[in-house]
Structure formats: C-alpha cells, structure tokens
Design a protein around this motif. Sequence first.
Motif, PDB file in Angstrom:
ATOM      1  N   THR A 378       0.830  -1.213   0.000  1.00 17.66           N
ATOM      2  CA  THR A 378       0.000   0.000   0.000  1.00 17.66           C
ATOM      3  C   THR A 378       0.866   1.265   0.000  1.00 17.66           C
ATOM      4  O   THR A 378       0.663   2.167  -0.818  1.00 17.66           O
ATOM      5  N   PHE A 379       1.802   1.312   0.924  1.00 21.81           N
ATOM      6  CA  PHE A 379       2.597   2.548   1.062  1.00 21.81           C
ATOM      7  C   PHE A 379       3.778   2.547   0.098  1.00 21.81           C
ATOM      8  O   PHE A 379       4.185   3.598  -0.386  1.00 21.81           O
ATOM      9  N   ASP A 380       4.290   1.349  -0.196  1.00 26.76           N
ATOM     10  CA  ASP A 380       5.342   1.243  -1.226  1.00 26.76           C
ATOM     11  C   ASP A 380       4.858   1.837  -2.542  1.00 26.76           C
ATOM     12  O   ASP A 380       5.565   2.603  -3.192  1.00 26.76           O
ATOM     13  N   ASN A 381       3.629   1.458  -2.918  1.00 25.52           N
ATOM     14  CA  ASN A 381       3.089   1.943  -4.189  1.00 25.52           C
ATOM     15  C   ASN A 381       2.889   3.458  -4.155  1.00 25.52           C
ATOM     16  O   ASN A 381       3.165   4.148  -5.134  1.00 25.52           O
ATOM     17  N   ALA A 382       2.413   3.939  -2.999  1.00 27.19           N
ATOM     18  CA  ALA A 382       2.183   5.392  -2.890  1.00 27.19           C
ATOM     19  C   ALA A 382       3.508   6.152  -3.028  1.00 27.19           C
ATOM     20  O   ALA A 382       3.578   7.168  -3.717  1.00 27.19           O
ATOM     21  N   VAL A 383       4.551   5.643  -2.392  1.00 28.65           N
ATOM     22  CA  VAL A 383       5.853   6.324  -2.453  1.00 28.65           C
ATOM     23  C   VAL A 383       6.418   6.224  -3.879  1.00 28.65           C
ATOM     24  O   VAL A 383       6.934   7.198  -4.438  1.00 28.65           O
ATOM     25  N   LYS A 384       6.255   5.040  -4.464  1.00 28.77           N
ATOM     26  CA  LYS A 384       6.770   4.831  -5.820  1.00 28.77           C
ATOM     27  C   LYS A 384       6.123   5.814  -6.801  1.00 28.77           C
ATOM     28  O   LYS A 384       6.803   6.454  -7.612  1.00 28.77           O
ATOM     29  N   GLU A 385       4.811   5.939  -6.648  1.00 30.11           N
ATOM     30  CA  GLU A 385       4.079   6.834  -7.542  1.00 30.11           C
ATOM     31  C   GLU A 385       4.529   8.295  -7.357  1.00 30.11           C
ATOM     32  O   GLU A 385       4.730   9.011  -8.326  1.00 30.11           O
ATOM     33  N   ARG A 386       4.743   8.660  -6.100  1.00 30.79           N
ATOM     34  CA  ARG A 386       5.112  10.045  -5.803  1.00 30.79           C
ATOM     35  C   ARG A 386       6.458  10.431  -6.422  1.00 30.79           C
ATOM     36  O   ARG A 386       6.678  11.565  -6.802  1.00 30.79           O
ATOM     37  N   TYR A 387       7.367   9.467  -6.514  1.00 34.61           N
ATOM     38  CA  TYR A 387       8.716   9.774  -7.019  1.00 34.61           C
ATOM     39  C   TYR A 387       8.945   9.283  -8.445  1.00 34.61           C
ATOM     40  O   TYR A 387      10.067   9.271  -8.922  1.00 34.61           O
ATOM     41  N   GLN A 388       7.867   8.845  -9.113  1.00 33.43           N
ATOM     42  CA  GLN A 388       8.059   8.159 -10.398  1.00 33.43           C
ATOM     43  C   GLN A 388       8.746   9.023 -11.455  1.00 33.43           C
ATOM     44  O   GLN A 388       9.459   8.502 -12.305  1.00 33.43           O
ATOM     45  N   ASN A 389       8.593  10.335 -11.354  1.00 33.53           N
ATOM     46  CA  ASN A 389       9.201  11.189 -12.385  1.00 33.53           C
ATOM     47  C   ASN A 389      10.726  11.279 -12.259  1.00 33.53           C
ATOM     48  O   ASN A 389      11.376  11.847 -13.124  1.00 33.53           O
ATOM     49  N   TRP A 390      11.248  10.689 -11.189  1.00 27.64           N
ATOM     50  CA  TRP A 390      12.709  10.625 -11.075  1.00 27.64           C
ATOM     51  C   TRP A 390      13.258   9.408 -11.830  1.00 27.64           C
ATOM     52  O   TRP A 390      14.469   9.261 -11.971  1.00 27.64           O
ATOM     53  N   ASP A 391      12.373   8.541 -12.288  1.00 24.09           N
ATOM     54  CA  ASP A 391      12.838   7.342 -13.003  1.00 24.09           C
ATOM     55  C   ASP A 391      12.921   7.561 -14.508  1.00 24.09           C
ATOM     56  O   ASP A 391      13.217   6.643 -15.260  1.00 24.09           O
ATOM     57  N   GLY A 393      13.095  10.740 -17.955  1.00 19.96           N
ATOM     58  CA  GLY A 393      13.271  12.099 -18.454  1.00 19.96           C
ATOM     59  C   GLY A 393      14.144  12.983 -17.579  1.00 19.96           C
ATOM     60  O   GLY A 393      15.261  12.609 -17.205  1.00 19.96           O
ATOM     61  N   LEU A 394      13.595  14.146 -17.232  1.00 24.06           N
ATOM     62  CA  LEU A 394      14.352  15.155 -16.482  1.00 24.06           C
ATOM     63  C   LEU A 394      14.920  14.589 -15.172  1.00 24.06           C
ATOM     64  O   LEU A 394      16.104  14.752 -14.874  1.00 24.06           O
ATOM     65  N   GLY A 395      14.043  13.891 -14.394  1.00 28.79           N
ATOM     66  CA  GLY A 395      14.465  13.385 -13.082  1.00 28.79           C
ATOM     67  C   GLY A 395      15.654  12.456 -13.218  1.00 28.79           C
ATOM     68  O   GLY A 395      16.652  12.559 -12.478  1.00 28.79           O
ATOM     69  N   TYR A 411      15.437  23.989 -19.393  1.00 30.45           N
ATOM     70  CA  TYR A 411      14.231  23.137 -19.333  1.00 30.45           C
ATOM     71  C   TYR A 411      13.032  23.937 -18.838  1.00 30.45           C
ATOM     72  O   TYR A 411      11.947  23.876 -19.412  1.00 30.45           O
ATOM     73  N   ILE A 412      13.230  24.685 -17.761  1.00 33.64           N
ATOM     74  CA  ILE A 412      12.117  25.459 -17.185  1.00 33.64           C
ATOM     75  C   ILE A 412      11.670  26.551 -18.150  1.00 33.64           C
ATOM     76  O   ILE A 412      10.474  26.770 -18.341  1.00 33.64           O
ATOM     77  N   LEU A 413      12.618  27.201 -18.829  1.00 29.37           N
ATOM     78  CA  LEU A 413      12.250  28.250 -19.783  1.00 29.37           C
ATOM     79  C   LEU A 413      11.393  27.660 -20.905  1.00 29.37           C
ATOM     80  O   LEU A 413      10.441  28.267 -21.363  1.00 29.37           O
ATOM     81  N   GLU A 414      11.703  26.398 -21.255  1.00 27.87           N
ATOM     82  CA  GLU A 414      10.940  25.768 -22.340  1.00 27.87           C
ATOM     83  C   GLU A 414       9.572  25.273 -21.848  1.00 27.87           C
ATOM     84  O   GLU A 414       8.552  25.458 -22.511  1.00 27.87           O
ATOM     85  N   HIS A 415       9.550  24.610 -20.644  1.00 31.62           N
ATOM     86  CA  HIS A 415       8.321  23.926 -20.210  1.00 31.62           C
ATOM     87  C   HIS A 415       7.423  24.750 -19.284  1.00 31.62           C
ATOM     88  O   HIS A 415       6.281  24.380 -19.054  1.00 31.62           O
ATOM     89  N   GLY A 416       7.944  25.796 -18.693  1.00 33.84           N
ATOM     90  CA  GLY A 416       7.111  26.649 -17.829  1.00 33.84           C
ATOM     91  C   GLY A 416       6.880  26.075 -16.444  1.00 33.84           C
ATOM     92  O   GLY A 416       7.701  25.302 -15.936  1.00 33.84           O
ATOM     93  N   GLU A 417       5.783  26.455 -15.817  1.00 33.80           N
ATOM     94  CA  GLU A 417       5.471  26.098 -14.421  1.00 33.80           C
ATOM     95  C   GLU A 417       5.416  24.571 -14.215  1.00 33.80           C
ATOM     96  O   GLU A 417       4.794  23.867 -15.022  1.00 33.80           O
ATOM     97  N   PRO A 418       6.052  24.043 -13.163  1.00 33.51           N
ATOM     98  CA  PRO A 418       5.983  22.587 -12.898  1.00 33.51           C
ATOM     99  C   PRO A 418       4.552  22.122 -12.597  1.00 33.51           C
ATOM    100  O   PRO A 418       3.763  22.865 -12.011  1.00 33.51           O
ATOM    101  N   LYS A 419       4.254  20.877 -13.001  1.00 36.99           N
ATOM    102  CA  LYS A 419       2.936  20.293 -12.653  1.00 36.99           C
ATOM    103  C   LYS A 419       3.015  19.779 -11.213  1.00 36.99           C
ATOM    104  O   LYS A 419       4.000  19.147 -10.843  1.00 36.99           O
ATOM    105  N   LEU A 420       2.013  20.052 -10.431  1.00 38.04           N
ATOM    106  CA  LEU A 420       2.054  19.643  -9.014  1.00 38.04           C
ATOM    107  C   LEU A 420       1.128  18.456  -8.768  1.00 38.04           C
ATOM    108  O   LEU A 420       0.165  18.239  -9.507  1.00 38.04           O
TER     109      LEU A 420
END
Length: 436
Positions: A378-391, A393-395, A411-420
Amino acid sequence: MAEYFPEVKGIKYEGPDSKNPLAFKYYNPQDVILGKTMAQHLRFSVCYWHTLKNLGTDQFGGNTIIRKYNDSSDPMDIADMTLEAAFELFTKLGIDFWCFHDRDIAPEADDLAETNKRLDKIVQKAKKLQADTGIKLLWGTTNAFSHRRFMAGAGTNPSPEVFAYAASQIKKAIEITNELGGQGYVFWGGREGYDTLLNTDMKRELDHLALLLQMAVDYKKKIGFKGQFYIEPKPKEPTKHQYDFDAGNCFAFLQKYNLLDDFKLNIESNHATLAGHDFCHELAFCVANNILGSVDANRGDLLLGWDTDQFPNDIYETTLAMYIILKGGGFTTGGLNFDAHVRRQSIDPIDLFYGHIGAMDIFARGLKNAAKMIEDKTFDNAVKERYQNWDQGLGSKIEKKQAGFEELEAYILEHGEPKLQSGRQELLENRLNDYI
Ligand code: XUL
Ligand code: CO
C-alpha cells in the motif's frame, strides 16, 4: 534456588480472545511472519537496570518498591539473588535476551581491582544461568555516569584521570560482554555533554570522546570481540546538552572521526521525543543512512518533560516502527530492549509481568500489521508513484548527473510552471488506520 515470582508459572500465548492477564494475546514466538518467527523478528530483551534494580525512586522521593531479592545486608548476596530472580523472570516471560550495565549486576567495591573481582564472580554465575536457560546477552554496557567521579562526564571529563578510569571500566565491560557471548555493546554518553559553556572546551571534549571510542574499537579488535558497537543518542538529561544529541548528530560525529565502520545506533523511543523528533523519525533516519542497529523500546509521557521510560503501549507507533525496521532489513545483532520501568505505584512483582506482556503484545501486533502493509505494498506503491518522475526524463538526467544549472534553467524556460501533485496525506493516514 529460591523462587522470587511464585505467583507466575510461565506466560503462554492464548490468542486475542483470552481474558487471562498473564497470557500473550498476540505474541506467539513460533508464529512465522514473512519467513521468520516472531521471536526471530522481535528479539525481545529485558533490561536489568529498570526491571530488576529500579525501586520506584524519582526526583521527589525515594524507593517505594520492596523486592525479596534485596533482603540482605551483604551487597554481593543481593547481586546473587537479583541475578537468580532475573533469570527466573526472563524464563517465565519466555524472553530470549537480556542487557545490563556492569554496575547493575555487581556493586562497586573500594577499588577497581576488587570491583572487577566482584564482576568476574557474577559473570561466571550469569554464564551458567545463560547456558542452563538458553537466554542470551543482547548487549552489555558500562555505567560511567552514576558515581561522583563521573560528575563532569567520562570521555569528556576535564580530568585525564577520570578519562583513564572510564577507559578501564569500559575495557572490563567489553571483556565481560565478550565472555557472555554478547551480541553487542552500547555506549550511551551518560554525562558526555555540558551544563554551561562557561567552563567547557567543546572541541577538546568531542576530540576526547572520539579518542575513547577509538580505543574501544582497537581493544575490541585486539581481544576478538565480535559483537556490534552501538551509540545510543539522547539530547539532554542528565546534562543540559548531550553530545550524542540525536541520530543525525551521532552520524556526523562518527563520520568526522572515521568511526562509521565500527558503530551503529541504538535508538531509544523516549530519547527521540526528548530531541523533538519521534521514534519513527529516528528509525527512518538510521535506515536511510544504514546505521540502524538496535532499539530501546519505551515511551515518554506527552505531558511530562523528562525521560519517563514507560513500557510501550501505542499501536500506531509500534506498527509504523516495525514497518520501518522490516523495510530496513530487520534486526541482525540488535533487538527490542525494554528500557522501561514500572511506575512508582506499581509495587508488586506481578506488575513487572504486566509491563512486559503488554509491551511484547503491542510490538507483536505492530509486527503483524507491518507485515500486512508490506505484503499489500500500500505505502510502497504510494511512495513509488510520488517519485516516479525521477525514473525517467528530467528526473533521471538529474540523478545521473547529466544536467547542471544551465540545462535545468533551459528546461524550465521551455516547459514553464511545474505540474504539481497531491501529497494524499489524509488518504494515506486513513489507509494506515485500516491496518490498526
Ligand atoms: C538512559 C538510557 C540508558 C542506556 C544504557 O536514558 O537509556 O539506560 O540505555 O546506558
Ligand atoms: Co536506553
């Protein structure tokens, strides 16, 4: 041998429906969870000082508790009887380990040579009792804080003679721990700190503490002691500031003085709260830095500002603690030592059993809950999902050190505001409640 706890025959597992206060409802030592028995996971230990030696004293009053094994005018008689009572209690509780300070098991004599003789005598008796019962020593330690000579510390004392006395005492304590097959040895800096900076050379004291620990490492290797060394952090009490303040502080100290290969930490729940953390924070910090060794399992009181050393009874805390411990690989040399004493009003011998039974059961429940949380991911999946963008592209580029400030700005100049994304704390707390 005399019987000191005749009212108790032996504590057995009877299951959650049992109404017997002298039975385990959750701790079933042979029950297998995630491939190991409960006993192998939890490695419960009775601490000698609080369980056998504490007689209810506090800052405002003397002893309230009278024990049969204290009834003699000869201190060595008392030491003998206390050791017999201790092994009777360990056996009746069905607990596998014990822990002691040198001065808990044998009283100091007029000089060090005589004190060491007393220790040797008691250690031989303990060795026999261990062999007879199969109970093992989780760790030994030195009391280099109670005697008046240690009023200004042991390794951090301004007097080199006191430093030498502490070293001699630690030398002997490591020897007896080795003799008893101890799986570890704890350094809790009893008065290694200061009460006022006006009389303190902090740098010198820290250097001296490191020297003492390095000498202990050298001696351990010399005599072939295979047990694990632990430092036990505590932020204050007895001194206003203890140098081994918390896990983060100890980690920095061990790194600075090149001691990290030879020490892990013994995390005590009530010390964590005194440091303004919680127990689980300290455990998680240790797991993150590969320094978790052992645990002093107790709790404080929310409204009392000192180290009350109460038996653990909070299912949320034991569930999360066991989750972190299991995720960190579980105990190897360490275990759960109940560094806890019964309250000043709990004056009957049977109260010692109630304290331990409750504590063992609450950790057994915590272990069961934690195992389920791990199996469900349950919590492994939640943590994995939260950090998935580090696996990807940019991360992944950042983690692989393939991007610096200029690339990140581009990168920021090209893509703009980060998605939260939502942290989902309420949902996760609800999920945790489902396991309790
Ligand atoms: C003191 C404490 C000690 C250590 C061993 O607060 O916890 O009993 O565990 O010296
Ligand atoms: Co402790």
